[in-house]
Design a protein around this motif. Structure first.
Motif, PDB file in Angstrom:
ATOM      1  N   VAL A 161       0.825  -1.144  -0.059  1.00 51.16           N
ATOM      2  CA  VAL A 161      -0.013  -0.096   0.063  1.00 51.16           C
ATOM      3  C   VAL A 161       0.920   1.225   0.242  1.00 51.16           C
ATOM      4  O   VAL A 161       2.084   1.314   0.781  1.00 51.16           O
ATOM      5  CB  VAL A 161      -0.887   0.031   1.094  1.00 51.16           C
ATOM      6  CG1 VAL A 161      -1.797   1.167   1.239  1.00 51.16           C
ATOM      7  CG2 VAL A 161      -1.893  -1.249   1.140  1.00 51.16           C
ATOM      8  N   LEU A 162       0.923   2.079  -1.121  1.00 56.09           N
ATOM      9  CA  LEU A 162       1.727   3.432  -0.890  1.00 56.09           C
ATOM     10  C   LEU A 162       0.874   4.451  -0.447  1.00 56.09           C
ATOM     11  O   LEU A 162      -0.183   4.856  -0.625  1.00 56.09           O
ATOM     12  CB  LEU A 162       1.763   3.607  -2.700  1.00 56.09           C
ATOM     13  CG  LEU A 162       2.613   4.771  -2.757  1.00 56.09           C
ATOM     14  CD1 LEU A 162       4.225   4.701  -2.233  1.00 56.09           C
ATOM     15  CD2 LEU A 162       3.080   5.100  -4.477  1.00 56.09           C
ATOM     16  N   LEU A 163       1.618   4.782   0.615  1.00 56.77           N
ATOM     17  CA  LEU A 163       1.342   6.040   1.261  1.00 56.77           C
ATOM     18  C   LEU A 163       2.045   7.242   1.010  1.00 56.77           C
ATOM     19  O   LEU A 163       2.839   7.168   0.477  1.00 56.77           O
ATOM     20  CB  LEU A 163       1.399   5.421   2.890  1.00 56.77           C
ATOM     21  CG  LEU A 163       0.610   4.329   3.315  1.00 56.77           C
ATOM     22  CD1 LEU A 163       1.036   3.981   4.818  1.00 56.77           C
ATOM     23  CD2 LEU A 163      -0.709   4.176   3.167  1.00 56.77           C
ATOM     24  N   THR A 164       1.871   8.263   2.025  1.00 54.80           N
ATOM     25  CA  THR A 164       3.051   9.352   2.034  1.00 54.80           C
ATOM     26  C   THR A 164       3.484   9.392   3.410  1.00 54.80           C
ATOM     27  O   THR A 164       3.005   8.658   4.531  1.00 54.80           O
ATOM     28  CB  THR A 164       2.396  10.619   1.714  1.00 54.80           C
ATOM     29  OG1 THR A 164       1.437  10.955   2.843  1.00 54.80           O
ATOM     30  CG2 THR A 164       1.401  10.501   0.517  1.00 54.80           C
ATOM     31  N   ALA A 165       4.350  10.239   3.586  1.00 59.03           N
ATOM     32  CA  ALA A 165       5.175  10.282   5.114  1.00 59.03           C
ATOM     33  C   ALA A 165       4.507  11.071   6.019  1.00 59.03           C
ATOM     34  O   ALA A 165       4.791  11.112   7.030  1.00 59.03           O
ATOM     35  CB  ALA A 165       6.622  10.904   4.892  1.00 59.03           C
ATOM     36  N   MET A 166       3.347  11.627   5.431  1.00 58.79           N
ATOM     37  CA  MET A 166       2.644  12.560   6.556  1.00 58.79           C
ATOM     38  C   MET A 166       1.323  12.030   6.900  1.00 58.79           C
ATOM     39  O   MET A 166       0.448  12.444   7.438  1.00 58.79           O
ATOM     40  CB  MET A 166       2.048  13.727   5.663  1.00 58.79           C
ATOM     41  CG  MET A 166       1.412  13.622   4.534  1.00 58.79           C
ATOM     42  SD  MET A 166       0.956  15.179   3.540  1.00 58.79           S
ATOM     43  CE  MET A 166       2.341  15.214   2.488  1.00 58.79           C
TER      44      MET A 166
ATOM     45  N   PRO B  76       8.334  10.317   0.081  1.00 58.16           N
ATOM     46  CA  PRO B  76       8.996  11.288   0.785  1.00 58.16           C
ATOM     47  C   PRO B  76       8.336  12.525   0.699  1.00 58.16           C
ATOM     48  O   PRO B  76       7.482  12.889  -0.216  1.00 58.16           O
ATOM     49  CB  PRO B  76      10.469  11.197   0.488  1.00 58.16           C
ATOM     50  CG  PRO B  76      10.399  10.728  -0.922  1.00 58.16           C
ATOM     51  CD  PRO B  76       9.165   9.916  -1.077  1.00 58.16           C
ATOM     52  N   LEU B  77       8.588  13.697   1.629  1.00 56.09           N
ATOM     53  CA  LEU B  77       7.980  15.114   1.382  1.00 56.09           C
ATOM     54  C   LEU B  77       9.594  15.906   1.198  1.00 56.09           C
ATOM     55  O   LEU B  77      10.786  15.615   1.439  1.00 56.09           O
ATOM     56  CB  LEU B  77       7.521  15.432   2.983  1.00 56.09           C
ATOM     57  CG  LEU B  77       6.610  14.523   3.334  1.00 56.09           C
ATOM     58  CD1 LEU B  77       6.211  15.129   4.756  1.00 56.09           C
ATOM     59  CD2 LEU B  77       5.468  14.214   2.313  1.00 56.09           C
ATOM     60  N   ASP B  78       9.336  17.262   0.756  1.00 57.88           N
ATOM     61  CA  ASP B  78      10.251  18.054   0.673  1.00 57.88           C
ATOM     62  C   ASP B  78      10.458  18.741   1.836  1.00 57.88           C
ATOM     63  O   ASP B  78       9.863  18.600   2.809  1.00 57.88           O
ATOM     64  CB  ASP B  78      10.174  19.092  -0.645  1.00 57.88           C
ATOM     65  CG  ASP B  78       8.761  19.763  -0.513  1.00 57.88           C
ATOM     66  OD1 ASP B  78       8.427  20.042   0.485  1.00 57.88           O
ATOM     67  OD2 ASP B  78       8.342  20.447  -1.424  1.00 57.88           O
TER      68      ASP B  78
ATOM     69  N   TRP C 101       6.791  10.133  -5.294  1.00 57.89           N
ATOM     70  CA  TRP C 101       5.790   9.166  -5.300  1.00 57.89           C
ATOM     71  C   TRP C 101       5.181   8.143  -6.347  1.00 57.89           C
ATOM     72  O   TRP C 101       5.007   7.192  -6.551  1.00 57.89           O
ATOM     73  CB  TRP C 101       4.474  10.184  -4.851  1.00 57.89           C
ATOM     74  CG  TRP C 101       3.085   9.464  -4.623  1.00 57.89           C
ATOM     75  CD1 TRP C 101       2.783   8.685  -3.640  1.00 57.89           C
ATOM     76  CD2 TRP C 101       2.343   9.447  -5.511  1.00 57.89           C
ATOM     77  NE1 TRP C 101       1.464   8.074  -3.899  1.00 57.89           N
ATOM     78  CE2 TRP C 101       1.394   8.587  -5.512  1.00 57.89           C
ATOM     79  CE3 TRP C 101       2.356   9.826  -6.966  1.00 57.89           C
ATOM     80  CZ2 TRP C 101       0.073   8.088  -5.917  1.00 57.89           C
ATOM     81  CZ3 TRP C 101       1.195   9.549  -7.805  1.00 57.89           C
ATOM     82  CH2 TRP C 101       0.019   8.741  -7.323  1.00 57.89           C
ATOM     83  N   ARG C 102       5.413   9.062  -7.610  1.00 57.21           N
ATOM     84  CA  ARG C 102       4.983   8.433  -8.871  1.00 57.21           C
ATOM     85  C   ARG C 102       5.981   7.305  -9.256  1.00 57.21           C
ATOM     86  O   ARG C 102       5.332   6.348  -9.623  1.00 57.21           O
ATOM     87  CB  ARG C 102       5.121   9.525  -9.909  1.00 57.21           C
ATOM     88  CG  ARG C 102       4.449   8.938 -11.268  1.00 57.21           C
ATOM     89  CD  ARG C 102       4.229  10.275 -12.275  1.00 57.21           C
ATOM     90  NE  ARG C 102       5.623  10.870 -12.477  1.00 57.21           N
ATOM     91  CZ  ARG C 102       5.786  12.003 -13.151  1.00 57.21           C
ATOM     92  NH1 ARG C 102       4.693  12.664 -13.515  1.00 57.21           N
ATOM     93  NH2 ARG C 102       6.959  12.657 -13.116  1.00 57.21           N
ATOM     94  N   ALA C 103       7.229   7.450  -8.922  1.00 58.41           N
ATOM     95  CA  ALA C 103       8.266   6.284  -9.326  1.00 58.41           C
ATOM     96  C   ALA C 103       8.050   5.238  -8.347  1.00 58.41           C
ATOM     97  O   ALA C 103       8.600   4.196  -8.599  1.00 58.41           O
ATOM     98  CB  ALA C 103       9.617   7.059  -9.013  1.00 58.41           C
ATOM     99  N   MET C 104       7.201   5.560  -7.065  1.00 57.06           N
ATOM    100  CA  MET C 104       7.046   4.211  -6.294  1.00 57.06           C
ATOM    101  C   MET C 104       5.912   3.594  -6.506  1.00 57.06           C
ATOM    102  O   MET C 104       5.525   2.303  -6.118  1.00 57.06           O
ATOM    103  CB  MET C 104       6.993   4.961  -4.801  1.00 57.06           C
ATOM    104  CG  MET C 104       8.097   5.477  -4.508  1.00 57.06           C
ATOM    105  SD  MET C 104       8.088   5.998  -2.511  1.00 57.06           S
ATOM    106  CE  MET C 104       7.778   4.727  -1.745  1.00 57.06           C
ATOM    107  N   LEU C 105       4.979   3.942  -7.582  1.00 56.76           N
ATOM    108  CA  LEU C 105       4.057   2.853  -8.207  1.00 56.76           C
ATOM    109  C   LEU C 105       4.708   1.755  -8.865  1.00 56.76           C
ATOM    110  O   LEU C 105       5.512   1.863  -9.935  1.00 56.76           O
ATOM    111  CB  LEU C 105       2.857   3.900  -9.035  1.00 56.76           C
ATOM    112  CG  LEU C 105       2.337   4.999  -8.260  1.00 56.76           C
ATOM    113  CD1 LEU C 105       1.652   5.851  -9.507  1.00 56.76           C
ATOM    114  CD2 LEU C 105       1.062   4.425  -7.578  1.00 56.76           C
TER     115      LEU C 105
END
Length: 402
Positions: A116-121, A141-143, A153-157
């Protein structure tokens, strides 16, 4: 109401007249829960006084009144989201809704190593349910400003991504994620998307059709409604394939000791006596927001965020955490001379209510190198006087802890 009248709005919220330690209340803990206008309190009181009965099946008058009001609430929520009524499942809140998707939708589709692809936030409630069903959770990751690194994020799909799950608005940073673009890229790879809208519902217009979301979840209590109630929006084709998580009354079509069959959607996911007053109160909250105009609310809050950001930057030793260009009314911060817990205690004595801690985002705190932050969060009844009271109290923190 054609223009936003703050004094009139404040008069609608009885709790705002409370005195805290002898001071006027500056309530800036709205990301945790919002206060309830008199219209919501009245709607719930009216239900208990004049329509208190269990919904569905019974033919007596009180049950008919309760059922009509309860199902009108479903229509109201569906209209607010531009969804079909059968795509709205009533839950105990956003957390409950995410768990329902994890158990009913994702778990049967999982194989070893699926992600499951999430974000760091993300909030804990958008991390732990996926882990409980055996998914590998990975976070983009976030900037340095707290905005999503979209390219990363897109590259992690990838072919192992079974679901994208993302908050519409970060409860810690205030970052507004590019939801429509994320959904577009995920769908190009046939990956469904769940959006956690807990921090968005009260602050911006939401159109699940325009977004293209597969799932959208929210809690009523963060949108001027009651606690213990929320909803799951899910595209009907997903609901039709999902198995119910809970069994009991009202979710069945037939029951026998040899086996049972399920009710139509959305009812096959709503086992047991529901929170009728919660549904009715939520509909009243959306009616209240509609009376103000969600665009008027958003404009008021955005202007107040700009004012608060500039005022807080005048406090020596204060550092804002989360300064993304697209941001909602959340201001997390740390101070050089004070632990967040001490900040919160001193502000409370000045009548200012904020939240301190990790805000149920421990992985984010670890990535930021922090244990906790202090967080002020805005709502439609806040004004510049609340911000001024906050900033004055922050100067007091510096004086006391110098």
């Amino acid at each position: 109401m054609n223009t936003f009248d703050l004094a009139r709005v404040r008069a609608d919220f009885p709790i705002l007249s409370e005195r805290i330690h002898g001071k006027r209340l500056a309530y800036l803990d709205n990301a945790a829960t919002t206060h309830k206008p008199a219209a919501v309190l009245a709607a719930m009181d009216d239900y208990y006084r004049h329509a208190n009965a269990n919904v569905h099946r019974a033919v007596h008058e009180l049950a008919a009144r309760a059922t009509a009001a309860y199902e009108r609430a479903r229509d109201r929520i569906a209209a607010w989201l531009n969804a079909a009524r059968e795509e709205i499942v009533f839950t105990r809140g956003a957390t409950d809704a995410i768990n329902l998707v994890a158990r009913g939708f994702l778990a049967p589709r999982l194989q070893a190593g699926d992600e499951v692809l999430l974000t760091a936030m993300e909030h804990h409630s958008n991390i732990v349910p996926w882990q409980l069903v055996g998914a590998k959770t990975v976070a983009a990751p976030l900037d340095e400003h707290g905005a999503l690194d979209f390219d990363a994020w897109r590259a992690m799909l990838n072919p192992r991504t079974r679901l994208v799950a993302v908050c519409h608005v970060s409860n810690t940073l205030g970052t507004v994620n590019p939801i429509a673009q994320m959904i577009e890229h995920a769908h190009a790879r046939n990956i469904p998307v769940l959006v956690d809208g807990a921090q968005a519902l009260a602050h911006t217009r939401i159109d699940v059709r325009a977004l293209g979301a597969d799932f959208y979840v929210a809690s009523a209590h963060k949108c001027y409604g009651p606690t213990g109630f929320g909803f799951l929006y899910a595209r009907r084709e997903h609901l039709e394939t999902m198995q119910p998580r809970d069994g009991g009354g009202d979710m069945i079509r037939s029951v026998a000791f040899e086996g049972s069959t399920w009710n139509d959607v959305p009812y096959k996911f709503e086992a047991g006596t529901p929170n009728m007053a919660g549904a009715i109160g939520t509909a009243a909250a959306l009616d209240y927001l509609d009376s103000l105009g969600i665009d008027n609310v958003a404009a008021h809050e955005h202007a107040l965020l700009d004012y608060a950001t500039e005022r807080m930057r005048t406090v020596p030793g204060l550092h804002l955490v989360g300064t993304a260009p697209q941001k909602s009314g959340i201001l997390s911060f740390v101070m050089d001379r004070a632990h967040p817990q001490d900040i919160g205690s001193i502000l409370d004595m000045a009548g200012v209510a904020i939240r301190t801690g990790h805000h149920c985002t421990m992985p984010l705190m670890q990535r930021l190198g922090l244990v906790a932050t202090a967080r002020a969060s805005l709502a439609l009844y806040n004004g510049r006087d609340d911000i001024d009271q906050l900033v004055d109290a922050l100067h007091t923190v510096n004086r006391l802890l110098a």
